[in-house]
Scaffold this motif. Sequence first.
Motif, PDB file in Angstrom:
ATOM      1  N   TRP A 235      29.172  44.746  33.142  1.00 36.14           N
ATOM      2  CA  TRP A 235      29.552  44.934  34.539  1.00 36.14           C
ATOM      3  C   TRP A 235      28.799  43.939  35.407  1.00 36.14           C
ATOM      4  O   TRP A 235      27.821  43.361  34.970  1.00 36.14           O
ATOM      5  N   VAL A 236      29.311  43.728  36.615  1.00 36.62           N
ATOM      6  CA  VAL A 236      28.664  42.857  37.603  1.00 36.62           C
ATOM      7  C   VAL A 236      28.824  43.471  38.980  1.00 36.62           C
ATOM      8  O   VAL A 236      29.686  44.315  39.208  1.00 36.62           O
ATOM      9  N   TRP A 237      27.968  43.018  39.910  1.00 39.71           N
ATOM     10  CA  TRP A 237      28.115  43.387  41.314  1.00 39.71           C
ATOM     11  C   TRP A 237      29.071  42.403  41.970  1.00 39.71           C
ATOM     12  O   TRP A 237      28.982  41.200  41.748  1.00 39.71           O
ATOM     13  N   LEU A 238      30.005  42.934  42.770  1.00 37.19           N
ATOM     14  CA  LEU A 238      30.947  42.094  43.501  1.00 37.19           C
ATOM     15  C   LEU A 238      31.037  42.552  44.951  1.00 37.19           C
ATOM     16  O   LEU A 238      31.004  43.759  45.230  1.00 37.19           O
ATOM     17  N   ALA A 239      31.184  41.581  45.854  1.00 42.57           N
ATOM     18  CA  ALA A 239      31.515  41.905  47.238  1.00 42.57           C
ATOM     19  C   ALA A 239      32.929  42.481  47.235  1.00 42.57           C
ATOM     20  O   ALA A 239      33.742  42.135  46.366  1.00 42.57           O
ATOM     21  N   PRO A 240      33.260  43.361  48.184  1.00 43.32           N
ATOM     22  CA  PRO A 240      34.575  44.013  48.180  1.00 43.32           C
ATOM     23  C   PRO A 240      35.759  43.055  48.071  1.00 43.32           C
ATOM     24  O   PRO A 240      36.729  43.341  47.367  1.00 43.32           O
ATOM     25  N   GLU A 241      35.679  41.899  48.740  1.00 44.32           N
ATOM     26  CA  GLU A 241      36.822  40.979  48.674  1.00 44.32           C
ATOM     27  C   GLU A 241      37.031  40.397  47.281  1.00 44.32           C
ATOM     28  O   GLU A 241      38.147  40.045  46.901  1.00 44.32           O
ATOM     29  N   TRP A 242      35.969  40.309  46.490  1.00 44.82           N
ATOM     30  CA  TRP A 242      36.092  39.814  45.114  1.00 44.82           C
ATOM     31  C   TRP A 242      36.386  40.939  44.123  1.00 44.82           C
ATOM     32  O   TRP A 242      36.702  40.688  42.973  1.00 44.82           O
ATOM     33  N   HIS A 243      36.264  42.167  44.585  1.00 45.52           N
ATOM     34  CA  HIS A 243      36.560  43.313  43.726  1.00 45.52           C
ATOM     35  C   HIS A 243      37.986  43.811  43.961  1.00 45.52           C
ATOM     36  O   HIS A 243      38.781  43.872  43.033  1.00 45.52           O
ATOM     37  N   ARG A 244      38.315  44.121  45.238  1.00 49.21           N
ATOM     38  CA  ARG A 244      39.597  44.736  45.543  1.00 49.21           C
ATOM     39  C   ARG A 244      40.502  43.882  46.415  1.00 49.21           C
ATOM     40  O   ARG A 244      41.650  44.242  46.669  1.00 49.21           O
ATOM     41  N   GLY A 245      39.996  42.762  46.915  1.00 49.73           N
ATOM     42  CA  GLY A 245      40.800  41.910  47.790  1.00 49.73           C
ATOM     43  C   GLY A 245      41.928  41.228  47.035  1.00 49.73           C
ATOM     44  O   GLY A 245      42.006  41.270  45.808  1.00 49.73           O
TER      45      GLY A 245
END
Length: 96
Positions: free
Chosen positions: A42-52
Amino acid sequence: MSLLQGTEKCCYISGRENCPLEKHHIYFGTGRRDASDRNGFWVWLAPEWHRGTSGVHGRDGHGLDMQLKRDCQRLFEKENTREEFLRITGKSYLDE
């Protein structure tokens, strides 16, 4: 701990730290989310890179999703075998 990020907590794509971060399970779906947690897939993503729209779960994010899957598998296989990876995820992403 994330296999790709260690203990670092920032967006894996942008490097941003001062934004909301979401945990992205690189291999998801039935049984895979738990396997991702156990193995650090797993990785940490900013919302735009996760669900955008361009994010890993977005309409245009398939390429990014596959890149994360390949990067994670390559790193795992530096210390482990392909067979071990297949037992965990059920599929190789380096054969495509």
